[in-house]
Scaffold this motif. Structure first.
Motif, PDB file in Angstrom:
ATOM      1  N   PRO A 285      84.789  17.830  -8.527  1.00  0.00           N
ATOM      2  CA  PRO A 285      85.687  17.343  -7.462  1.00  0.00           C
ATOM      3  C   PRO A 285      84.997  16.449  -6.428  1.00  0.00           C
ATOM      4  O   PRO A 285      85.543  15.433  -6.016  1.00  0.00           O
ATOM      5  CB  PRO A 285      86.185  18.648  -6.806  1.00  0.00           C
ATOM      6  N   PHE A 286      83.760  16.817  -6.006  1.00  0.00           N
ATOM      7  CA  PHE A 286      83.121  16.099  -4.916  1.00  0.00           C
ATOM      8  C   PHE A 286      82.364  14.852  -5.356  1.00  0.00           C
ATOM      9  O   PHE A 286      82.093  13.969  -4.547  1.00  0.00           O
ATOM     10  CB  PHE A 286      82.155  17.032  -4.168  1.00  0.00           C
ATOM     11  N   ALA A 287      82.008  14.758  -6.637  1.00  0.00           N
ATOM     12  CA  ALA A 287      81.211  13.618  -7.102  1.00  0.00           C
ATOM     13  C   ALA A 287      81.954  12.301  -6.937  1.00  0.00           C
ATOM     14  O   ALA A 287      81.345  11.253  -6.701  1.00  0.00           O
ATOM     15  CB  ALA A 287      80.815  13.821  -8.563  1.00  0.00           C
ATOM     16  N   SER A 288      83.290  12.340  -7.051  1.00  0.00           N
ATOM     17  CA  SER A 288      84.071  11.104  -6.943  1.00  0.00           C
ATOM     18  C   SER A 288      83.994  10.488  -5.554  1.00  0.00           C
ATOM     19  O   SER A 288      84.297   9.314  -5.367  1.00  0.00           O
ATOM     20  CB  SER A 288      85.544  11.376  -7.304  1.00  0.00           C
TER      21      SER A 288
ATOM     22  N   LEU B  27      71.219  37.671  -8.334  1.00  0.00           N
ATOM     23  CA  LEU B  27      71.913  37.042  -9.458  1.00  0.00           C
ATOM     24  C   LEU B  27      73.335  36.622  -9.057  1.00  0.00           C
ATOM     25  O   LEU B  27      73.845  35.623  -9.569  1.00  0.00           O
ATOM     26  CB  LEU B  27      71.948  37.990 -10.660  1.00  0.00           C
ATOM     27  N   VAL B  28      73.960  37.373  -8.153  1.00  0.00           N
ATOM     28  CA  VAL B  28      75.269  36.955  -7.626  1.00  0.00           C
ATOM     29  C   VAL B  28      75.119  35.634  -6.871  1.00  0.00           C
ATOM     30  O   VAL B  28      75.964  34.730  -6.995  1.00  0.00           O
ATOM     31  CB  VAL B  28      75.863  38.041  -6.705  1.00  0.00           C
ATOM     32  N   ILE B  29      74.028  35.506  -6.116  1.00  0.00           N
ATOM     33  CA  ILE B  29      73.748  34.239  -5.430  1.00  0.00           C
ATOM     34  C   ILE B  29      73.567  33.112  -6.438  1.00  0.00           C
ATOM     35  O   ILE B  29      74.036  31.991  -6.236  1.00  0.00           O
ATOM     36  CB  ILE B  29      72.498  34.381  -4.541  1.00  0.00           C
ATOM     37  N   GLN B  30      72.908  33.420  -7.555  1.00  0.00           N
ATOM     38  CA  GLN B  30      72.730  32.414  -8.609  1.00  0.00           C
ATOM     39  C   GLN B  30      74.071  31.985  -9.185  1.00  0.00           C
ATOM     40  O   GLN B  30      74.309  30.792  -9.428  1.00  0.00           O
ATOM     41  CB  GLN B  30      71.846  32.976  -9.719  1.00  0.00           C
ATOM     42  N   VAL B  31      74.986  32.919  -9.394  1.00  0.00           N
ATOM     43  CA  VAL B  31      76.327  32.603  -9.906  1.00  0.00           C
ATOM     44  C   VAL B  31      77.094  31.774  -8.879  1.00  0.00           C
ATOM     45  O   VAL B  31      77.775  30.785  -9.241  1.00  0.00           O
ATOM     46  CB  VAL B  31      77.094  33.891 -10.248  1.00  0.00           C
ATOM     47  N   LEU B  32      77.001  32.145  -7.605  1.00  0.00           N
ATOM     48  CA  LEU B  32      77.663  31.361  -6.553  1.00  0.00           C
ATOM     49  C   LEU B  32      77.093  29.944  -6.500  1.00  0.00           C
ATOM     50  O   LEU B  32      77.825  28.977  -6.258  1.00  0.00           O
ATOM     51  CB  LEU B  32      77.493  32.055  -5.198  1.00  0.00           C
ATOM     52  N   GLY B  33      75.779  29.825  -6.754  1.00  0.00           N
ATOM     53  CA  GLY B  33      75.160  28.497  -6.821  1.00  0.00           C
ATOM     54  C   GLY B  33      75.732  27.678  -7.965  1.00  0.00           C
ATOM     55  O   GLY B  33      75.931  26.464  -7.833  1.00  0.00           O
ATOM     56  N   THR B  34      76.011  28.330  -9.092  1.00  0.00           N
ATOM     57  CA  THR B  34      76.631  27.641 -10.228  1.00  0.00           C
ATOM     58  C   THR B  34      78.028  27.147  -9.881  1.00  0.00           C
ATOM     59  O   THR B  34      78.399  26.016 -10.211  1.00  0.00           O
ATOM     60  CB  THR B  34      76.703  28.592 -11.445  1.00  0.00           C
TER      61      THR B  34
ATOM     62  N   LEU C 195      79.155  26.415  -6.919  1.00  0.00           N
ATOM     63  CA  LEU C 195      78.964  25.273  -6.020  1.00  0.00           C
ATOM     64  C   LEU C 195      78.544  24.035  -6.793  1.00  0.00           C
ATOM     65  O   LEU C 195      79.005  22.919  -6.508  1.00  0.00           O
ATOM     66  CB  LEU C 195      77.914  25.628  -4.964  1.00  0.00           C
ATOM     67  N   ALA C 196      77.686  24.221  -7.807  1.00  0.00           N
ATOM     68  CA  ALA C 196      77.220  23.089  -8.625  1.00  0.00           C
ATOM     69  C   ALA C 196      78.383  22.422  -9.343  1.00  0.00           C
ATOM     70  O   ALA C 196      78.483  21.183  -9.388  1.00  0.00           O
ATOM     71  CB  ALA C 196      76.177  23.566  -9.636  1.00  0.00           C
TER      72      ALA C 196
END
Length: 417
Positions: free
Chosen positions: A405-408, A389-396, A398-399
């Motif tokens: 910031p990176f979409a631009s 679940l910590v990995i899931q939060v880290l994935g969020t 990153l999302a």
């Protein structure tokens, strides 16, 4: 100045439209949590009497654990969403001329898709549908969703990333391919949660994190031009989160209930519904980064390129009370060319444990759960779920970094979702 006043008034009107239904939705979400958390214990014996139960293979006991309790949280969610209709459309109930029939139809058909998936998931739990046929279930349940999208929006234009605009232009209409993509999104969301499962609390836990992530995104976007679509999504996400947290309370280690495929399918379809009808399907996929990795990592076994046992759950060591990697055994010479390429690639990048025993090779099963046990060693089941679940939060996290910031770097068009 007139334009500024008009915009200000528009924002005030939007706030008036949003605030009361949203508060009502939050209150109903809390009520749905309270009802779900109390009703599940009362129904456990009924499920066992109906032969809907399993034995937890990760425990030293052989007690019967009621299965498919996801149908309870799903049912309460649907009842909650029906009771919420007067609050969602209350401002227009007395004025038929201004009643938003298109929004109402979208709301009802969204519930229909979720209801269909809930019923099909429960049928799968009862009838034990073969894995390959499970792909058809979300496809059938997504048909009402695709129909309402066609009638209401029928927008199949996608924004082209900056590096490709010189050749393709600013946008491209991909037509029916977009509907195929939406159908595949529904199939992926439902099965991705089902594949990343097998330890107490994981199915519900990852779904709760995804739901909270989507709700957080919706709250951020309420101040933007697509506030209606994000408000629509919040109407679904908040009650869903309430019922799911209640289910998680009973499914957390040591689980007193199992959620079954019913919950996985119901959850996946709910996420697909808000992503598609809320016009942020690509952002929805970003919140599935761990599930996407797990699916790609599992492909060699799912498609039989590498031998796949019936269950790829981690092994329980009763002596240490910890979970360990489960394994698969095969002969290297029995693999086809693609299987040999993949197994060597995974070996190079340290994604598998490679043990040679004579003419046979023993590796861990290809799941994110086993990969964590490979990297961090044997763990207690509750700790293993927490790590995932910590990995899931880290994935969020990153999302959100990718989405804002990176979409631009690739997109500069307002409202990209």
């Amino acid at each position: 100045m007139a334009v500024e006043v008009e915009n200000l008034n528009g924002k005030e009107i939007n706030n008036q439209i949003m605030v009361f239904p949203l508060i009502a939705n939050m209150v109903i979400a809390f009520i749905s949590y309270a009802v779900t958390v109390r009703i599940i214990p009362k129904l456990k014996e009924k499920f066992i009497k109906a032969n809907l139960f399993g034995i937890d293979m990760s425990k030293t006991t052989s007690d019967k654990v009621p299965e498919s309790l996801g149908v309870v949280s799903g049912f309460i969610f649907l009842v909650t969403m029906v009771l919420f209709i007067p609050f969602a459309f209350g401002n227009n109930l007395l004025d038929k001329e201004s009643f938003p029939y298109d929004e109402y139809v979208k709301y009802i058909l969204a519930l229909l898709s979720i209801c269909c998936m809930l019923l099909l998931g429960f049928a799968d739990d009862v009838l034990d549908v073969p894995w390959r046929q499970k792909l058809l279930l979300p496809t059938i349940a997504s048909l009402p969703l695709l129909m309402v999208y066609y009638v209401s929006f029928n927008t199949t234009t996608v924004i082209v990333p900056k590096p490709f605009r010189e050749w393709l232009g600013l946008s491209v209409d991909i037509g029916i391919i977009y509907y195929i993509y939406m159908g595949m999104l529904a199939v992926f969301c439902t099965n991705a949660i089902n594949i990343l499962a097998g330890v107490n609390g994981l199915e519900v836990g990852q779904s709760v994190v995804i739901a909270i992530s989507i709700a957080a995104f919706n709250f951020v976007e309420l101040s933007g031009p697509h506030w209606k679509a994000n408000l629509f999504s919040l109407y679904f996400m908040l009650p869903y989160t309430g019922t799911s947290i209640a289910l998680l309370k009973h499914n957390w280690y040591p689980a007193s209930v199992f959620v079954g495929d019913t919950f996985c399918y119901f959850s996946g379809m709910t996420f697909a519904v808000v992503g598609i009808l809320g016009h942020f399907s690509k952002t929805t996929l970003l919140f599935f980064i761990p599930q996407i990795f797990n699916f790609l990592y599992s492909i060699p076994q799912l498609f039989k390129l590498i031998p796949c046992p019936r269950h790829r759950l981690p092994k329980f060591n009763s002596r240490t009370d910890k979970m360990e990697c489960s394994t698969t055994t095969f002969r290297y010479t029995d693999l086809n060319i693609l299987g040999k390429v993949i197994i060597n690639l995974f070996k190079t990048f340290k994604l598998i444990r490679w043990d040679e025993k004579g003419n046979t090779i023993v590796t861990n099963n290809f799941t994110l759960i086993n990969l964590m046990l490979l990297y961090f060693g044997p763990m207690h089941e509750a700790k293993l779920t927490t790590v995932l679940l910590v990995i899931q939060v880290l994935g969020t996290i990153l999302a959100f970094l990718i989405r804002y910031p990176f979409a631009s770097v690739f997109y500069d068009v307002p409202g990209y979702n």
